[in-house]
Design a protein around this motif. Structure first.
Motif, PDB file in Angstrom:
ATOM      1  N   PHE A  54      36.081  75.573 107.879  1.00  0.00           N
ATOM      2  CA  PHE A  54      36.057  74.350 107.074  1.00  0.00           C
ATOM      3  C   PHE A  54      34.911  73.432 107.508  1.00  0.00           C
ATOM      4  O   PHE A  54      34.256  72.808 106.673  1.00  0.00           O
ATOM      5  N   THR A  55      34.663  73.348 108.800  1.00  0.00           N
ATOM      6  CA  THR A  55      33.566  72.526 109.303  1.00  0.00           C
ATOM      7  C   THR A  55      32.229  73.039 108.774  1.00  0.00           C
ATOM      8  O   THR A  55      31.402  72.258 108.292  1.00  0.00           O
ATOM      9  N   GLU A  56      32.020  74.342 108.847  1.00  0.00           N
ATOM     10  CA  GLU A  56      30.778  74.935 108.334  1.00  0.00           C
ATOM     11  C   GLU A  56      30.629  74.701 106.836  1.00  0.00           C
ATOM     12  O   GLU A  56      29.541  74.360 106.361  1.00  0.00           O
ATOM     13  N   HIS A  81      41.532  65.069 107.884  1.00  0.00           N
ATOM     14  CA  HIS A  81      40.793  65.336 109.121  1.00  0.00           C
ATOM     15  C   HIS A  81      39.312  65.552 108.826  1.00  0.00           C
ATOM     16  O   HIS A  81      38.448  65.078 109.549  1.00  0.00           O
ATOM     17  N   TYR A  82      39.021  66.252 107.749  1.00  0.00           N
ATOM     18  CA  TYR A  82      37.619  66.547 107.414  1.00  0.00           C
ATOM     19  C   TYR A  82      36.935  65.395 106.705  1.00  0.00           C
ATOM     20  O   TYR A  82      35.719  65.256 106.809  1.00  0.00           O
ATOM     21  N   VAL A  83      37.692  64.534 106.045  1.00  0.00           N
ATOM     22  CA  VAL A  83      37.096  63.338 105.449  1.00  0.00           C
ATOM     23  C   VAL A  83      36.684  62.381 106.549  1.00  0.00           C
ATOM     24  O   VAL A  83      35.564  61.877 106.558  1.00  0.00           O
ATOM     25  N   LYS A 130      33.384  70.117  99.564  1.00  0.00           N
ATOM     26  CA  LYS A 130      34.400  69.095  99.823  1.00  0.00           C
ATOM     27  C   LYS A 130      35.667  69.809 100.277  1.00  0.00           C
ATOM     28  O   LYS A 130      36.181  70.686  99.581  1.00  0.00           O
ATOM     29  N   ILE A 131      36.142  69.450 101.434  1.00  0.00           N
ATOM     30  CA  ILE A 131      37.335  70.072 102.005  1.00  0.00           C
ATOM     31  C   ILE A 131      38.537  69.239 101.580  1.00  0.00           C
ATOM     32  O   ILE A 131      38.969  68.322 102.269  1.00  0.00           O
ATOM     33  N   THR A 132      39.027  69.553 100.398  1.00  0.00           N
ATOM     34  CA  THR A 132      40.148  68.816  99.819  1.00  0.00           C
ATOM     35  C   THR A 132      41.458  69.533 100.092  1.00  0.00           C
ATOM     36  O   THR A 132      41.478  70.703 100.497  1.00  0.00           O
ATOM     37  N   GLU A 133      42.527  68.840  99.814  1.00  0.00           N
ATOM     38  CA  GLU A 133      43.865  69.427  99.942  1.00  0.00           C
ATOM     39  C   GLU A 133      43.960  70.705  99.100  1.00  0.00           C
ATOM     40  O   GLU A 133      44.443  71.737  99.570  1.00  0.00           O
ATOM     41  N   GLY A 134      43.487  70.659  97.869  1.00  0.00           N
ATOM     42  CA  GLY A 134      43.538  71.821  96.987  1.00  0.00           C
ATOM     43  C   GLY A 134      42.684  72.968  97.484  1.00  0.00           C
ATOM     44  O   GLY A 134      43.087  74.133  97.397  1.00  0.00           O
TER      45      GLY A 134
END
Length: 78
Positions: free
Chosen positions: A20-22, A73-75, A29-33
């Protein structure tokens, strides 16, 4: 569990966090979905042929994952 809501949520981030970081660094965009779709894809692609009891246990674990917490966390980190 290490600051996460539960073990299931922690495990998803433990195993997929680097990915996810990469992806976030590449503009995804690392969203919930997005997280839910990623996890469901992995489970579907590896879970076929599982013993029915194992599949039921896996489904129970999946229902406990807090995808929103992982996305937040990613936001905050991105």
């Amino acid at each position: 569990m290490n600051g996460w809501k539960n073990k299931e949520t922690w495990l998803v981030n433990l195993w997929l966090g680097d990915t996810f970081t990469e992806q976030a660094e590449d503009g995804q965009k690392i969203t919930e979905g997005f997280i839910r779709e990623t996890v469901e894809y992995l489970v579907d692609s590896t879970g076929h042929g599982c013993d029915p009891m194992v599949r039921d246990l896996l489904n129970c674990a999946l229902s406990e994952i807090d995808y929103r917490e992982i996305a937040k966390h990613y936001v905050s980190d991105g």
